[in-house]
Design a protein around this motif. Structure first.
Motif, mmCIF file in Angstrom:
data_model
loop_
_atom_site.group_PDB
_atom_site.id
_atom_site.type_symbol
_atom_site.label_atom_id
_atom_site.label_comp_id
_atom_site.label_asym_id
_atom_site.label_seq_id
_atom_site.Cartn_x
_atom_site.Cartn_y
_atom_site.Cartn_z
ATOM 1 N N SER A 236 -27.405 38.863 39.277
ATOM 2 C CA SER A 236 -27.411 39.798 40.437
ATOM 3 C C SER A 236 -28.471 39.945 41.418
ATOM 4 O O SER A 236 -29.661 39.328 41.220
ATOM 5 C CB SER A 236 -27.360 41.051 39.431
ATOM 6 N N GLU A 237 -28.421 40.902 42.480
ATOM 7 C CA GLU A 237 -28.950 40.869 43.448
ATOM 8 C C GLU A 237 -30.501 41.673 43.131
ATOM 9 O O GLU A 237 -31.725 41.136 43.445
ATOM 10 C CB GLU A 237 -28.340 41.711 44.687
ATOM 11 N N GLU A 238 -30.431 42.289 41.976
ATOM 12 C CA GLU A 238 -31.501 43.057 41.458
ATOM 13 C C GLU A 238 -32.452 42.149 40.884
ATOM 14 O O GLU A 238 -33.656 42.030 41.028
ATOM 15 C CB GLU A 238 -31.166 44.124 40.390
ATOM 16 N N TRP A 239 -31.726 41.169 40.027
ATOM 17 C CA TRP A 239 -32.520 40.055 39.624
ATOM 18 C C TRP A 239 -33.156 39.179 40.618
ATOM 19 O O TRP A 239 -34.045 38.646 40.577
ATOM 20 C CB TRP A 239 -31.587 39.163 38.581
ATOM 21 N N MET A 240 -32.040 38.593 41.685
ATOM 22 C CA MET A 240 -32.618 37.871 42.578
ATOM 23 C C MET A 240 -33.878 38.414 43.439
ATOM 24 O O MET A 240 -34.912 37.731 43.726
ATOM 25 C CB MET A 240 -31.664 37.462 43.622
#
Length: 264
Positions: A236-240
């Motif tokens: 996810s963008e949060e993880w990236m």
């Protein structure tokens, strides 16, 4: 059919369907319903399933781990993607440490075209997979065999791993979480993996998308102890954003008609 073989097949069915029914299993395996109930009793006692009226449901707790031969059938495509990506990172002549995960077996298969590798592992399955490879040094750590895991653990295992200085350590886990770090279902596995991380210049976490945001029983390390995460699908963008902030490289697979993508 042996009882253990039947229970493993029941576990496979639970993995696929999340629940089983006694009457259906009785017909499928051509045994009495009482025999099936005894099988489900044993799976319940082992924490792998939860008995319900007329059957059982899968215990999906990340604190528990399925037997190796069941786990190795999960997300086969994802493991192949991860294995291909990891193999592209390994150079001929390197010394690598791999853990006893099912993902590590897929990685070992993908690496077999390489030359002059040294592989240090506590995985019985990886040792078997590499038994026909010539020109490699394959080093078994020794240790105590854990039932159903095809893995060697204990102080002998950690002592041997600690005596080496490898180029790369490649390991998997049961859970990766921003707040709780990298976790596994078993303390003895965590201890071995901690030693693997300390014994390598580059530390690679090879983990499929289902492990993200999970928390298992035993902590291996903080995420900051990892240099790279290799996974099958784009996080996810949060993880990236988290990886970018922490300076952790992320290599992930894309759709089959696209190339791999390296993000850092």
């Amino acid at each position: 059919m042996l009882a253990v073989e039947r229970r493993n097949l029941i576990l496979e069915k639970l993995q696929d369907e999340k629940k089983v029914v006694v009457s259906e299993l009785s017909i499928l395996f051509d045994v009495s319903e009482e025999t099936i109930r005894r099988d489900l009793d044993k799976l319940d006692k082992e924490g792998l399933a939860t008995k319900s009226y007329g059957g059982a449901v899968l215990n999906e707790s990340t604190s528990l781990d399925m037997p190796f031969n069941i786990r190795k059938k999960r997300n086969l495509r994802g493991k192949q993607v991860i294995a291909e990506l990891v193999s592209s990172l390994v150079q001929e002549g390197e010394h690598i440490i791999v853990d006893p995960s099912t993902t590590a077996v897929a990685i070992a298969k993908a690496l077999k075209s390489r030359k002059r590798l040294t592989v240090i592992t506590n995985s019985i399955e990886v040792l078997v997979e590499l038994s026909d490879v010539s020109g490699w040094d394959v080093i078994c750590t020794g240790g105590t065999l854990r039932e159903n895991y095809l893995a060697l653990v204990g102080s002998r295992t950690t002592d041997v791993i600690a005596s080496f200085h490898a180029d790369k350590a490649i390991l998997s886990c049961k859970g990766i979480n921003m707040d709780n770090g990298i976790t596994d279902s078993n303390e003895m596995f965590s201890q071995v993996k901690q030693t693997m991380l300390k014994s390598a210049k580059q530390r690679i976490l090879a983990v499929d998308h289902t492990k993200f945001d999970n928390i298992a029983f035993s902590r291996i390390c903080e995420l900051s102890a990892i240099d790279m995460v290799v996974t099958d699908l784009r996080p996810s963008e949060e993880w990236m954003n988290y990886f970018a902030e922490k300076g952790i490289r992320c290599l992930y697979g894309k759709d089959e008609d696209e190339n791999r993508c390296l993000c850092e």
